[in-house]
Each structure stands twice: as structure tokens, then as C-alpha cells.
Design an enzyme around this catalytic site. Structure first.
Site, PDB file in Angstrom:
ATOM      1  N   SER A  55       8.206   6.191  -1.353  1.00  0.00           N
ATOM      2  CA  SER A  55       8.535   5.871  -2.751  1.00  0.00           C
ATOM      3  C   SER A  55       7.268   5.720  -3.596  1.00  0.00           C
ATOM      4  CB  SER A  55       9.416   4.624  -2.844  1.00  0.00           C
ATOM      5  OG  SER A  55       8.685   3.470  -2.528  1.00  0.00           O
ATOM      6  N   ARG A  63      -0.852   2.444   9.779  1.00  0.00           N
ATOM      7  CA  ARG A  63      -1.716   2.469  10.966  1.00  0.00           C
ATOM      8  C   ARG A  63      -3.010   1.737  10.637  1.00  0.00           C
ATOM      9  NH1 ARG A  63      -0.279   3.746  15.798  1.00  0.00           N
ATOM     10  NH2 ARG A  63      -2.406   4.407  16.269  1.00  0.00           N
ATOM     11  N   HIS A  77      -0.758  -2.727  -1.000  1.00  0.00           N
ATOM     12  CA  HIS A  77      -0.282  -3.697  -0.004  1.00  0.00           C
ATOM     13  C   HIS A  77       0.754  -4.608  -0.656  1.00  0.00           C
ATOM     14  CE1 HIS A  77      -0.444  -6.206   3.556  1.00  0.00           C
ATOM     15  NE2 HIS A  77      -0.457  -7.255   2.746  1.00  0.00           N
ATOM     16  N   THR A  80     -11.707  -1.386   3.138  1.00  0.00           N
ATOM     17  CA  THR A  80     -12.930  -1.672   3.886  1.00  0.00           C
ATOM     18  C   THR A  80     -12.521  -1.964   5.337  1.00  0.00           C
ATOM     19  OG1 THR A  80     -12.815  -4.051   3.478  1.00  0.00           O
ATOM     20  CG2 THR A  80     -14.016  -2.731   1.844  1.00  0.00           C
ATOM     21  N   LEU A 117      -9.377  -5.795   7.443  1.00  0.00           N
ATOM     22  CA  LEU A 117      -7.972  -5.421   7.216  1.00  0.00           C
ATOM     23  C   LEU A 117      -7.409  -6.063   5.940  1.00  0.00           C
ATOM     24  CD1 LEU A 117      -5.344  -4.045   8.370  1.00  0.00           C
ATOM     25  CD2 LEU A 117      -4.822  -6.295   9.337  1.00  0.00           C
ATOM     26  N   ASP A 118      -6.964  -5.219   5.015  1.00  0.00           N
ATOM     27  CA  ASP A 118      -6.381  -5.664   3.737  1.00  0.00           C
ATOM     28  C   ASP A 118      -7.335  -6.579   2.965  1.00  0.00           C
ATOM     29  OD1 ASP A 118      -4.028  -4.227   4.267  1.00  0.00           O
ATOM     30  OD2 ASP A 118      -3.169  -5.911   5.374  1.00  0.00           O
ATOM     31  N   THR A 145       9.291  -2.423  -7.099  1.00  0.00           N
ATOM     32  CA  THR A 145       9.369  -1.959  -8.486  1.00  0.00           C
ATOM     33  C   THR A 145       7.998  -2.084  -9.163  1.00  0.00           C
ATOM     34  OG1 THR A 145      11.668  -2.626  -8.586  1.00  0.00           O
ATOM     35  CG2 THR A 145      10.553  -2.394 -10.692  1.00  0.00           C
ATOM     36  N   GLU A 203       5.090  -2.216  -7.472  1.00  0.00           N
ATOM     37  CA  GLU A 203       4.170  -1.293  -6.789  1.00  0.00           C
ATOM     38  C   GLU A 203       4.147   0.053  -7.508  1.00  0.00           C
ATOM     39  OE1 GLU A 203       4.373  -0.899  -2.494  1.00  0.00           O
ATOM     40  OE2 GLU A 203       5.311  -2.855  -2.300  1.00  0.00           O
TER      41      GLU A 203
HETATM   42  C1  GAR Z   1       5.156  -0.253   0.520  1.00  0.00           C
HETATM   43  O1  GAR Z   1       5.796  -1.474   0.244  1.00  0.00           O
HETATM   44  C2  GAR Z   1       3.671  -0.477   0.705  1.00  0.00           C
HETATM   45  O2  GAR Z   1       3.156  -1.482  -0.116  1.00  0.00           O
HETATM   46  C3  GAR Z   1       3.613  -0.883   2.155  1.00  0.00           C
HETATM   47  O3  GAR Z   1       4.520  -0.023   2.798  1.00  0.00           O
HETATM   48  C4  GAR Z   1       5.567   0.303   1.884  1.00  0.00           C
HETATM   49  C5  GAR Z   1       5.705   1.794   1.860  1.00  0.00           C
HETATM   50  O4  GAR Z   1       6.804   2.174   1.080  1.00  0.00           O
HETATM   51  N1  GAR Z   1       2.294  -0.746   2.689  1.00  0.00           N
HETATM   52  C6  GAR Z   1       1.806  -1.576   3.602  1.00  0.00           C
HETATM   53  O5  GAR Z   1       2.452  -2.477   4.103  1.00  0.00           O
HETATM   54  C7  GAR Z   1       0.365  -1.305   4.003  1.00  0.00           C
HETATM   55  N2  GAR Z   1      -0.157  -2.398   4.741  1.00  0.00           N
HETATM   56  P1  GAR Z   1       6.933   3.658   0.556  1.00  0.00           P
HETATM   57  O6  GAR Z   1       6.812   4.556   1.773  1.00  0.00           O
HETATM   58  O7  GAR Z   1       8.296   3.709  -0.041  1.00  0.00           O
HETATM   59  O8  GAR Z   1       5.838   3.903  -0.441  1.00  0.00           O
END
Ligand code: GAR
Length: 210
Positions: free
Chosen positions: A13, A87, A105, A137, A140-141, A168, A170
Site C-alpha cells: 500500500s 528483513r 516505520h 543506518t 535498527l529503526d 492512512t 503513512e
Molecule cells: C507498513 O505499515 C510499514 O510501515 C511497515 O510495514 C507495513 C507495510 O505495508 N514497515 C515496517 O514495519 C518496517 N519495519 P504495505 O506493504 O501496505 O506498504
């Protein structure tokens, strides 16, 4: 025009939000580590080149990361955009894309790094949650933050209702961050990201509202 390779693992998404934003960005390939990632279909529909590098085919994280970097580098992108790529990378991989790899994130970092952010936010009883776009970096996060969006945590929230409210946001902040990046509005200042020409008239977000 700046160029990018986008990495996904699932639904896609955020990939869709980036495509819908019609950024001035040459997306040279979408790479998934999962052959069944639904996000690949989104890329196909928009005639964007797709590549699958299945992590299960590699004996170690190092070998997977080397194969991934090899594939990405063939496209010589300016940026690597992580859009739900689930990953953990080796430091070697991350440093190879120093200041060129961006992640979204689902939490207000530095709170709730890692997985299950919405469940953990509910368990912690926070009243404000959200999402963060940051440079990647080896920590992690933990990389320099570009933009964040906050949402209220409501009394009857479930993990899913909260995740949807965050998602929404994001979809709003990721295209915005990338547009700043590709138009050189962002620059690094130590561990911080400074953004040129931001409006100083921000208001507070208070939750609960009354
Ligand atoms: C999203 O919520 C993104 O923030 C999260 O995975 C989801 C992917 O949704 N990312 C992480 O957790 C990275 N650590 P999407 O495939 O619908 O974009």
C-alpha cells in the site's frame, strides 16, 4: 530526474501511495523478497519492472544481502526506498547505501522499534501513536528522522483499527518525504535531518482531545 529501486515484502500500500503521488522519480525496479507479495501486482499494473529475490533461497543473511545489492546496483538508483520490506539487513548492506536508503516505520520512533508496533503501543497505553520516515543506518529503526505523523489512540482501539489509522498517515508522509528528498529540500546536519522552507506555524496534537 532522480531514480529509485523500491523494496517490498507484502501488501504494497505504501508502494501504491508513492506511485499515486506521481513523483518526479524514475522507479527502475520493485524488488520483493517474497514471490507472493501482493504489492508485485501493483507494480506490474503500472508496468514497472519487478524482481523477486527470495531470502529462503540463501544460506545466510550475508549471501541474501549480497544478491540483493547486486540486483539493486544493476539499476544504479540514486535511492533505495523500503516500503514494507520486512528483513533486517547486515551493516555492510546498509552502509553501501549510506544516506541513500529510506524507510517507513509504523511508530513514532524512537518508540517501538521492530515488529508488532501497534500491539505494543496499545499494551503500553500510549495516547499518541504514529509513523516515521527515516534514513536507514545500521542501528535498527534508529536512523535520522525525516518526517513523522501522529494519530490519537482511542479507547476502543484494536491493533487493526490503530494500524489502519496509522497507515492512512503513512500514505501521506511517505510521498512527502520522498518529494523533499528528490528536490534536495533535505540535508543532513550531524544525526539530524533539516528540511528547507518548512512552515513554522505548526499546532499541537493533544490526545485525548477533551
Ligand atoms: C507498513 O505499515 C510499514 O510501515 C511497515 O510495514 C507495513 C507495510 O505495508 N514497515 C515496517 O514495519 C518496517 N519495519 P504495505 O506493504 O501496505 O506498504
Amino acid at each position: 530526474m532522480k531514480s529509485a529501486v523500491i523494496l517490498i515484502s507484502g501488501r504494497g500500500s505504501n508502494l501504491r501511495a508513492l506511485l499515486d503521488a506521481k513523483l518526479d522519480l524514475d522507479i527502475r525496479c520493485v524488488v520483493s523478497n517474497r514471490p507472493d507479495a501482493p504489492g508485485l501486482e501493483i507494480a506490474h499494473t503500472q508496468k514497472i519492472k519487478c524482481k523477486i529475490i527470495d531470502h529462503r533461497q540463501y544460506a545466510s543473511r550475508e549471501l541474501f544481502d549480497a544478491a540483493l545489492a547486486n540486483s539493486i546496483d544493476r539499476f544504479a538508483p540514486d535511492y533505495v526506498i523500503l516500503a514494507g520490506f520486512l528483513r533486517i539487513f547486515t551493516s555492510t548492506f546498509v552502509l553501501h547505501y549510506h544516506q541513500r536508503m529510506i524507510n517507513i516505520h509504523p511508530s513514532l520512533l524512537p518508540a517501538f522499534t521492530g515488529l508488532d508496533t501497534h500491539t505494543r503501543a496499545l499494551a503500553a497505553g500510549v495516547k499518541i501513536h504514529g509513523c516515521t520516515v527515516h534514513f536507514v543506518t545500521p542501528d535498527l529503526d534508529g536512523g535520522p528522522i525525516i518526517i513523522q505523523a501522529a494519530v490519537p489512540v482511542l479507547p476502543n482501539d484494536t491493533k487493526d483499527s490503530l494500524a489502519q489509522r496509522v497507515l492512512t498517515e503513512e500514505h501521506k508522509i511517505y510521498p512527502k518525504a520522498i518529494s523533499w528528498l528528490i528536490s534536495d529540500r533535505i540535508h543532513m546536519h550531524g544525526d539530524q535531518v533539516l528540511i528547507k522552507n518548512t512552515h513554522p506555524n505548526a499546532t499541537n496534537l493533544i490526545s485525548p482531545w477533551n
